[in-house]
Design an enzyme around this catalytic site. Structure first.
Site, PDB file in Angstrom:
ATOM      1  N   ASP A  68      -2.718  -0.162  17.428  1.00 54.19           N
ATOM      2  CA  ASP A  68      -1.568  -1.075  17.583  1.00 54.19           C
ATOM      3  C   ASP A  68      -0.643  -0.639  18.717  1.00 54.19           C
ATOM      4  O   ASP A  68       0.028  -1.462  19.344  1.00 54.19           O
ATOM      5  CB  ASP A  68      -0.734  -1.130  16.292  1.00 54.19           C
ATOM      6  CG  ASP A  68      -1.559  -1.074  15.021  1.00 54.19           C
ATOM      7  OD1 ASP A  68      -2.638  -0.456  15.029  1.00 54.19           O
ATOM      8  OD2 ASP A  68      -1.115  -1.634  14.012  1.00 54.19           O
ATOM      9  N   ASP A 117       6.457   1.811  16.866  1.00 48.30           N
ATOM     10  CA  ASP A 117       6.638   0.361  17.022  1.00 48.30           C
ATOM     11  C   ASP A 117       7.998  -0.031  17.599  1.00 48.30           C
ATOM     12  O   ASP A 117       8.356  -1.222  17.568  1.00 48.30           O
ATOM     13  CB  ASP A 117       6.392  -0.349  15.690  1.00 48.30           C
ATOM     14  CG  ASP A 117       4.905  -0.503  15.408  1.00 48.30           C
ATOM     15  OD1 ASP A 117       4.109  -0.504  16.376  1.00 48.30           O
ATOM     16  OD2 ASP A 117       4.528  -0.622  14.228  1.00 48.30           O
TER      17      ASP A 117
END
Ligand code: GLY
Length: 381
Positions: free
Chosen positions: A165, A104
């Site tokens: 994601d 991320d």
């Protein structure tokens, strides 16, 4: 572009965003917020007790800066740029700690450092963006052709785990290739996106959350429901990471596989929007409790608006985005001073103990979507 019949609605929402951001930016300007506690933004700026992965390394720590850059881009008011720049500097501590960072890094440094560099040419910000891109590229497994998601978890070996994601972290790699004229970053992004099309996107257009690959030989080992209701179900925010991420991979590579798969994803999402236009946490969850997740509405709206610019089904995607945003503005926006977040009823995951809370990335994507409708959003992804 917005139709004239919707102009009054849009102008009213923009005015409400401006008045909320006016005081929220002052009140939370010294924080890196992720959610709220009794209506006040929390603060992930420091690790409070030893190495906390939900402190300075928390995956959402770029979004407040992203909101400030969107506001700066639209308003040209320097105060928003100053707050975003502060957040970016505080995030250097996450680079220093390193442990706790994972795939991320795109969510952390695209809306902060890379946005700063794109808007002002700041070279320290460029360096931060490239540093983050190298961390992300270093997570690539060349045999399985996937980017590893998370590091060790107490109860799982995650060496072979990839998650949907990551699709919206890939733009950090596309940016790094554009910037350095070195194709390696974008090659990694493209290979990961192809792996996703083959192994995550199901026949009906829905997506897995987690796929485990054999990290030594490649090949799919098994799937996990992750933040959704169950293995094989359709976690809605995951559907939106697929949709928006695939659109972005198409924009950055012009590979039609990504456009076609984004359309398949969009069609699945649209055909599952409930009558009240509010999105559940999982399209396959039981009727009760009727958990919602406004983050999925806001991210889907961004993805659909972007997709509408590249697809023959322009009107269908645009109308669906408008429907989601209107439902949010009619039912789930909090414009009062009692709460630092705008969107209500956000849910981190189906089996989390917290549901229907404020989440910073919901507000980020909501503002991005509204500015997209206005035609003045700043290109982050
Ligand atoms: N990227 C983590 C989440 O969507 O919750």
């Amino acid at each position: 572009m917005i139709k004239s019949k919707d102009m009054d609605w849009l102008n009213k929402i923009i005015k409400q965003i401006y008045s909320k951001m006016e005081w929220v930016s002052i009140k939370s300007g010294e924080k890196i917020p992720a959610t709220t506690i009794n209506g006040d933004h929390d603060n992930r700026r420091v690790n409070q007790s030893g190495q906390r992965e939900d402190g300075i390394n928390w995956w959402t720590n770029g979004f407040f800066a992203g909101m400030m850059w969107q506001m700066y881009h639209d308003s040209k008011e320097q105060k928003y740029a100053d707050i975003a720049s502060n957040t970016e500097q505080w995030l250097d501590q996450a680079f220093d700690e390193y442990i706790g960072l994972h795939h991320d890094v795109g969510f952390m440094w695209l809306p902060s450092a890379v946005a700063h560099y794109r808007l002002t040419g700041n070279l320290t910000s460029r360096k931060r963006g490239l540093h983050a891109a190298n961390l992300l590229a270093g997570r690539f497994n060349p045999v399985g052709k996937f980017i590893r998601a998370w590091d060790g978890m107490a109860d799982h070996d995650t060496t072979g785990w990839a998650i949907i994601d990551c699709m919206l972290n890939l733009p950090l790699l596309y940016w790094a290739s554009d910037e350095t004229k070195d194709p390696r970053f974008s090659q990694i992004a493209q290979m990961h996106a192809e792996t996703v099309c083959k192994n995550f996107i199901r026949e009906n257009g829905s997506s897995e959350h987690i796929v485990e690959f054999d990290p030594y030989k490649g090949g799919k080992v098994r799937i996990y429901g992750g933040q959704g209701y169950a293995d094989g179900s359709a976690w809605t925010r995951g559907q939106t990471w697929a949709l928006y991420g695939l659109v972005m991979s198409y924009i950055h590579t012009a590979d039609n596989l990504f456009l076609q798969t984004a359309e398949k994803s969009a069609e699945y999402f649209i055909s599952n929007i409930p009558e009240n236009s509010l999105i559940p946490i999982d399209f396959d969850q039981p009727k009760e409790p009727d958990y919602e997740d406004s983050t999925a509405s806001a991210i889907a709206a961004c993805g659909l608006l972007e997709l509408s610019k590249h697809s023959e089904n322009e009107e269908i995607y645009y109308d669906a985005a408008l429907r989601l945003l209107k439902a949010l503005t009619e039912k789930r926006c909090n414009w009062s001073e009692n709460n630092d977040c705008i969107l209500e009823n956000c849910s981190p995951s189906y089996h989390d103990i917290n549901h229907h809370i404020g989440l910073i990335y919901a507000d980020y994507f909501f503002i991005e979507a509204i500015f997209k409708l206005k035609g003045s959003d700043f290109f982050i992804w």
